[in-house]
Design an enzyme around this catalytic site. Structure first.
Site, PDB file in Angstrom:
ATOM      1  N   SER A   1      -1.062  16.051 -42.006  1.00  0.00           N
ATOM      2  CA  SER A   1       0.034  16.783 -42.599  1.00  0.00           C
ATOM      3  C   SER A   1       1.282  15.941 -42.859  1.00  0.00           C
ATOM      4  CB  SER A   1       0.426  17.958 -41.700  1.00  0.00           C
ATOM      5  OG  SER A   1       0.939  17.491 -40.471  1.00  0.00           O
TER       6      SER A   1
ATOM      7  N   SER B   1      -2.523  14.046 -37.863  1.00  0.00           N
ATOM      8  CA  SER B   1      -1.524  14.181 -38.930  1.00  0.00           C
ATOM      9  C   SER B   1      -0.606  12.980 -39.140  1.00  0.00           C
ATOM     10  CB  SER B   1      -0.662  15.419 -38.686  1.00  0.00           C
ATOM     11  OG  SER B   1      -1.357  16.571 -39.082  1.00  0.00           O
TER      12      SER B   1
ATOM     13  N   LYS C   1      10.069  13.716 -41.102  1.00  0.00           N
ATOM     14  CA  LYS C   1       9.187  14.830 -41.466  1.00  0.00           C
ATOM     15  C   LYS C   1       9.946  16.134 -41.244  1.00  0.00           C
ATOM     16  CE  LYS C   1       4.549  16.637 -40.395  1.00  0.00           C
ATOM     17  NZ  LYS C   1       3.333  16.461 -39.548  1.00  0.00           N
TER      18      LYS C   1
END
Lengths: 487, 94
Positions: free
Chosen positions: A154, A178, A79
């Site tokens: 996210s 997330s 990420k």
């Protein structure tokens, strides 16, 4: 055999038996990315040169039979809120476009030491503010199960990349859900570890009392392997716990009859999609049949968790994001003649809508005259939420709930109404406020063929309980083996 | 409590953000909605409840005060928008 489809466990076996080389795995995955990622848009950046260098080193280790771990030669994607020295790290924020950090996050140092190979950086909501990855400054990521829908967020890029076989495993980060929510919406396995289990050094901070990095994988076994290498005390993050890291993947078998599973009535409320409820209930039935003791429990302050979260998280974020001021790194307005205008113009140009909204909300609840009414009140209710869990865990070992109230929603459906978007995290927020570990695993599909996620919440630092229970489920079900037909 | 346009202006200034007229309208509406939702917390009596800042017990961590190698200065300046000599350059403050 298409190598990109395999798991860490399967590839490791082939690697040590010298049936396949790390560079061949990379060839297979990059080819897959080339053909499929233009549709999914999971990656912000591919680090091919770095990856092939890392693969070469892994290959040397394997040839010499030296320092081989279960991750040696395994391609992992990251990420884009984790710093990797010299490699652009943007947090999917225009503010950080082109930023190359001068240091590497502890988790990535640890993966590198274990011999893992870094494929590239994955899309996310800007600064991890969001539940759909639509808040990325660059482009939205699409759900591999239906390209018109969001992958969640996210860590939407991470979840979509794992689901579409664009990596073998990925790292995500979780503040209010997330990792777990996108894992549910994309049909993969995602763990949010106990707060303090994994170092946050080098993770671009969102809400420092909540943020945790965790593994997002195709199976439980892979998840347990990855956690083992990233977990543990780090002197660079004083909030990491000095608690022994066990080999989570070594012993996944369990005697389910010894487990007491709590089912909180507050998580099976009106408004949750029928198919989500039905599939989670059948998973609970699976455990009952296997001999687990199923106990009805109550977590009475659940409904308030969302309000507590949307005070605490923006408050911490508004403070953390003060660092983006155009001085040391990131976007800078060069026209301004005084420093205040320079700050304001740089931040205006660099921040997206949701980021500004959260900074303002956080600034408001911390501002003079409102601090006690909002921020302190929220911290007090956080205590009540934590006490609910403490009380429940006197009677049960783990708690099972749905991960998210619905399956993946359409792109654009919730973006204009932030409050509705926030509600897609109602089931993941409460355990996060209490620092508890939680995992999402696939437990079925709805009539649109969209995956449904099951959340298992555990006691602090009892990730091994979550893994054991989920492993039993994955051994006897095949939801996690289903693959999207991407077209 | 409603967040009025003038409140948005004040909060934006504290946050060091510029907001356009349109954004003031939009944020006033959205922040009011969120604050209204959040105010449900007042239904709970928390007079005798201690606040939780960190959900797990954590203690202060001390270390020896000794000099260790840190990140190279040059590397840090590499990502700075404007530098001069050995510092970050900013508009005149005083």
């Amino acid at each position: 055999m298409e190598l990109f489809k395999l798991t860490i466990e399967e590839l490791h076996k082939q690697l040590i038996e010298k049936k396949v080389k790390p560079s061949e795995i990379l060839d297979s995955i990059y080819k897959r990315i080339e053909s499929v990622d233009p549709k999914i848009k999971a990656y912000l950046l591919l680090t091919k040169e770095l990856a092939y260098n890392m693969a070469k080193k892994a290959e040397e280790k394997i040839m010499k039979n030296e320092n081989i771990t279960e991750l040696t030669g395994i391609p992992v994607a990251i990420k884009d809120n984790m710093c990797l020295e010299g490699v652009p790290t943007t947090c999917a924020a225009k503010m950080l476009e082109g930023y190359k950090p001068p240091y590497t996050a502890t988790v990535l140092e640890r993966l590198k030491d274990a011999g893992a190979v870094f494929l590239g950086k994955l899309n996310m909501d800007e600064y991890a503010f969001g539940s759909s990855t639509e808040n990325s400054s660059f482009f939205p990521t699409r759900n591999p199960w239906d390209l018109e829908r969001v992958p969640g967020g996210s860590s939407g890029g991470s979840a979509a990349a794992v689901a579409a076989d664009l990596c073998i495993a990925a790292l995500g980060s979780d503040t209010g859900g997330s990792i777990k929510q996108p894992a549910a919406l994309c049909g993969i396995t995602g763990l949010k570890p106990t707060y303090g289990r994994v170092s946050r050094y080098g993770l671009i901070a969102f809400a420092s009392s909540l943020d945790q990095i965790g593994p997002m994988t195709k199976t439980i076994k892979d998840n347990a392997i990855l956690l083992k290498y990233i977990a543990g005390k780090d002197k660079k993050d004083s909030t990491t716990a000095d608690i022994k890291v066990i080999d989570f993947a070594e012993n996944l078998e369990c005697d389910i009859k010894k487990f007491k599973i709590g089912i909180p009535k507050e998580y099976f409320i009106e408004g949750i999609q029928d198919e989500v409820k039905e599939n989670v209930l059948s998973a609970i039935e699976f455990f009952r049949k296997k001999g687990a003791q199923i106990i009805d429990i109550s977590l009475p302050h659940t409904d308030y968790a969302i309000d507590v979260y949307y005070i605490i998280a923006p408050a911490e974020a508004s403070s953390n994001l003060a660092r983006f001021d155009g001085v040391q790194y990131g976007l800078r307005d060069t026209e301004a003649e005084n420093i205040i205008d320079m700050y304001k113009n740089s931040r205006q140009k660099g921040f997206g809508k949701e980021t500004k909204r959260r900074i303002m909300l956080g600034t408001y609840v911390l501002s003079s005259g409102y601090y006690d009414a909002y921020y302190k009140k929220a911290q007090k209710v956080r205590t009540l939420i934590k006490q609910d869990f403490n009380f429940a865990f006197e009677k049960v070992d783990v708690i099972i709930t749905p991960t998210s109230p619905t399956t993946a929603f359409k792109i654009g459906e919730k973006i204009s109404d932030p409050l509705t978007m926030y509600l897609s995290d109602i089931f993941t927020i409460a355990p996060n406020l209490a620092a508890l570990p939680g995992i999402s695993i696939p437990c079925g599909f709805d009539k649109n063929n969209l995956p449904i996620g099951l959340q298992i919440i555990g006691k602090p630092f009892k990730e091994d309980d979550l893994y054991k229970i989920a492993y039993l489920y994955q051994k006897e079900t095949n939801w996690h083996l289903k693959k999207p037909d991407i077209n | 409590m409603a967040i009025l346009k003038k409140d948005v202006e004040y909060i934006a200034h504290l946050s060091r953000l510029n907001v356009s007229e349109d954004e003031k309208e939009e944020y006033s509406k959205q922040l009011s909605n969120i604050i209204q939702h959040i105010e449900r917390l007042n239904e709970l009596n928390t007079d005798n409840v201690e606040p939780t800042y960190y959900a797990l017990d954590i203690k202060n961590v001390f270390r020896e005060d000794k000099i260790e190698e840190s990140i190279d200065k040059e590397k840090v300046f590499n990502s700075a928008p404007l530098i001069e000599k050995n510092g970050f350059k900013v508009p005149k403050i005083i």
